[in-house]
Design a protein around this motif. Structure first.
Motif, PDB file in Angstrom:
ATOM      1  N   LEU A  31     -23.076 -16.560   7.843  1.00 36.94           N
ATOM      2  CA  LEU A  31     -22.829 -15.947   9.146  1.00 36.94           C
ATOM      3  C   LEU A  31     -21.425 -16.291   9.635  1.00 36.94           C
ATOM      4  O   LEU A  31     -20.733 -15.444  10.214  1.00 36.94           O
ATOM      5  CB  LEU A  31     -23.875 -16.415  10.156  1.00 36.94           C
ATOM      6  N   GLY A  32     -20.994 -17.511   9.384  1.00 34.93           N
ATOM      7  CA  GLY A  32     -19.624 -17.893   9.740  1.00 34.93           C
ATOM      8  C   GLY A  32     -18.596 -17.064   9.003  1.00 34.93           C
ATOM      9  O   GLY A  32     -17.533 -16.739   9.554  1.00 34.93           O
ATOM     10  N   GLU A  45     -15.532 -15.110  10.680  1.00 32.46           N
ATOM     11  CA  GLU A  45     -14.166 -15.307  10.202  1.00 32.46           C
ATOM     12  C   GLU A  45     -13.561 -13.992   9.694  1.00 32.46           C
ATOM     13  O   GLU A  45     -12.369 -13.733   9.906  1.00 32.46           O
ATOM     14  CB  GLU A  45     -14.151 -16.347   9.078  1.00 32.46           C
ATOM     15  N   GLY A  46     -14.372 -13.181   9.044  1.00 29.61           N
ATOM     16  CA  GLY A  46     -13.866 -11.905   8.537  1.00 29.61           C
ATOM     17  C   GLY A  46     -13.350 -10.999   9.641  1.00 29.61           C
ATOM     18  O   GLY A  46     -12.319 -10.333   9.477  1.00 29.61           O
ATOM     19  N   GLU A  47     -14.046 -10.970  10.763  1.00 37.45           N
ATOM     20  CA  GLU A  47     -13.582 -10.159  11.889  1.00 37.45           C
ATOM     21  C   GLU A  47     -12.302 -10.744  12.485  1.00 37.45           C
ATOM     22  O   GLU A  47     -11.406 -10.008  12.901  1.00 37.45           O
ATOM     23  CB  GLU A  47     -14.677 -10.075  12.959  1.00 37.45           C
ATOM     24  N   SER A  81      -9.460  -9.968  10.082  1.00 40.00           N
ATOM     25  CA  SER A  81      -9.169  -8.539  10.105  1.00 40.00           C
ATOM     26  C   SER A  81      -8.280  -8.194  11.291  1.00 40.00           C
ATOM     27  O   SER A  81      -7.360  -7.371  11.188  1.00 40.00           O
ATOM     28  CB  SER A  81     -10.470  -7.739  10.177  1.00 40.00           C
ATOM     29  N   ALA A  82      -8.553  -8.839  12.432  1.00 37.05           N
ATOM     30  CA  ALA A  82      -7.753  -8.584  13.631  1.00 37.05           C
ATOM     31  C   ALA A  82      -6.420  -9.322  13.596  1.00 37.05           C
ATOM     32  O   ALA A  82      -5.430  -8.864  14.168  1.00 37.05           O
ATOM     33  CB  ALA A  82      -8.544  -8.986  14.878  1.00 37.05           C
ATOM     34  N   HIS A  83      -6.402 -10.467  12.925  1.00 36.21           N
ATOM     35  CA  HIS A  83      -5.186 -11.294  12.868  1.00 36.21           C
ATOM     36  C   HIS A  83      -4.893 -11.655  11.405  1.00 36.21           C
ATOM     37  O   HIS A  83      -5.067 -12.804  10.982  1.00 36.21           O
ATOM     38  CB  HIS A  83      -5.375 -12.571  13.693  1.00 36.21           C
ATOM     39  N   VAL A  86      -6.374 -20.178   8.757  1.00 36.30           N
ATOM     40  CA  VAL A  86      -7.701 -20.741   8.997  1.00 36.30           C
ATOM     41  C   VAL A  86      -7.688 -22.194   8.537  1.00 36.30           C
ATOM     42  O   VAL A  86      -7.492 -22.483   7.351  1.00 36.30           O
ATOM     43  CB  VAL A  86      -8.802 -19.958   8.261  1.00 36.30           C
ATOM     44  N   VAL A  87      -7.861 -23.106   9.485  1.00 37.18           N
ATOM     45  CA  VAL A  87      -7.936 -24.537   9.191  1.00 37.18           C
ATOM     46  C   VAL A  87      -9.411 -24.899   9.061  1.00 37.18           C
ATOM     47  O   VAL A  87     -10.191 -24.662   9.977  1.00 37.18           O
ATOM     48  CB  VAL A  87      -7.273 -25.371  10.302  1.00 37.18           C
ATOM     49  N   ARG A  88      -9.786 -25.479   7.922  1.00 37.56           N
ATOM     50  CA  ARG A  88     -11.199 -25.732   7.648  1.00 37.56           C
ATOM     51  C   ARG A  88     -11.498 -27.228   7.630  1.00 37.56           C
ATOM     52  O   ARG A  88     -10.714 -28.011   7.099  1.00 37.56           O
ATOM     53  CB  ARG A  88     -11.589 -25.120   6.300  1.00 37.56           C
TER      54      ARG A  88
END
Length: 218
Positions: free
Chosen positions: A20-21, A25-27, A30-32, A37-39
């Motif tokens: 679900l995460g 993250e995909g959205e 997609s927008a940015h 992404v810091v994990r």
């Protein structure tokens, strides 16, 4: 822009909260698309159980008198706070374990909470957009046999919304053990619907997360 993502599931390969995460993250990406992404994965890199007391005790100890363990714990808390404060948006993927908060997340939160920038008097996180993904193996909603046994979701919302002041969205999915635990086979229909709803919520929350951060940049 930067998205900070935290995962707490101890089963990375089959984790529902991670899946679900991924949708959230995909959205965001997609927008940015140029964002970072810091994990932080609390399963592969768990926080030492002794770090929180070391950081607390170190905070009351003159710097030149701190033990090496206290200095390391304070430095780790500072790194956690840096990740939170430097990010433009936050994503927390946290499953329910044994009817309570994941010990990995609780240990991480307690240590991060020792940094003065994000304690209740701090303002660094106020209004920052965030999404919480929380998943439950069973179903603990009103009217269910184990109503009220979910002692994680309410606590997570309390500390993220009320203590840290995040602009929080929540993706919630129950019955993730249907199809795994034979005792829950009778709930296959409701579980499938809950899965579809949670996935739709994850997509929506991902879009809202990206839009909320864009609005803060205006």
């Amino acid at each position: 822009m930067t998205l900070f993502r935290l995962d707490a599931s101890i089963f990375p390969a089959t984790s529902t909260s991670r899946s679900l995460g991924d949708l959230v993250e995909g959205e965001w990406t997609s927008a940015h698309p140029a964002s970072t992404v810091v994990r932080r994965d609390l399963a592969t890199a768990p926080v030492p159980a002794t770090a929180w007391p070391d950081a607390v005790q170190g905070g009351f100890t003159p710097e030149d008198q701190r033990t090496e363990a206290q200095r390391e714990a304070i430095a780790l808390a500072r790194a956690f706070a840096d990740e939170l404060t430097d990010a433009d948006a936050l994503l927390f993927n946290v499953p329910l374990y044994n009817y309570g908060v994941s010990q990995h997340f609780k240990t991480w939160f307690d240590l991060a909470y020792t940094d003065p920038r994000i304690d209740p008097q701090g303002t660094a996180l106020r209004g920052k957009p965030a999404t919480l993904v929380t998943v439950l193996g069973g179903n603990y909603t009103e009217g269910s046999p184990k109503e009220g046994w979910d002692h994680s979701t309410a606590w997570l919302r309390r500390v993220l919304e009320d203590v840290w002041g995040l602009d929080l969205r929540v993706v919630h999915r129950a019955f993730t053990l249907v199809g795994i635990n034979p005792a829950l086979d009778a709930f296959a229909g409701p579980a499938a619907e809950l899965k579809r709803n949670a996935e739709a919520d994850a997509v929506r929350c991902g879009r809202e997360l990206a839009e909320a951060r864009a609005m803060r940049k205006v």
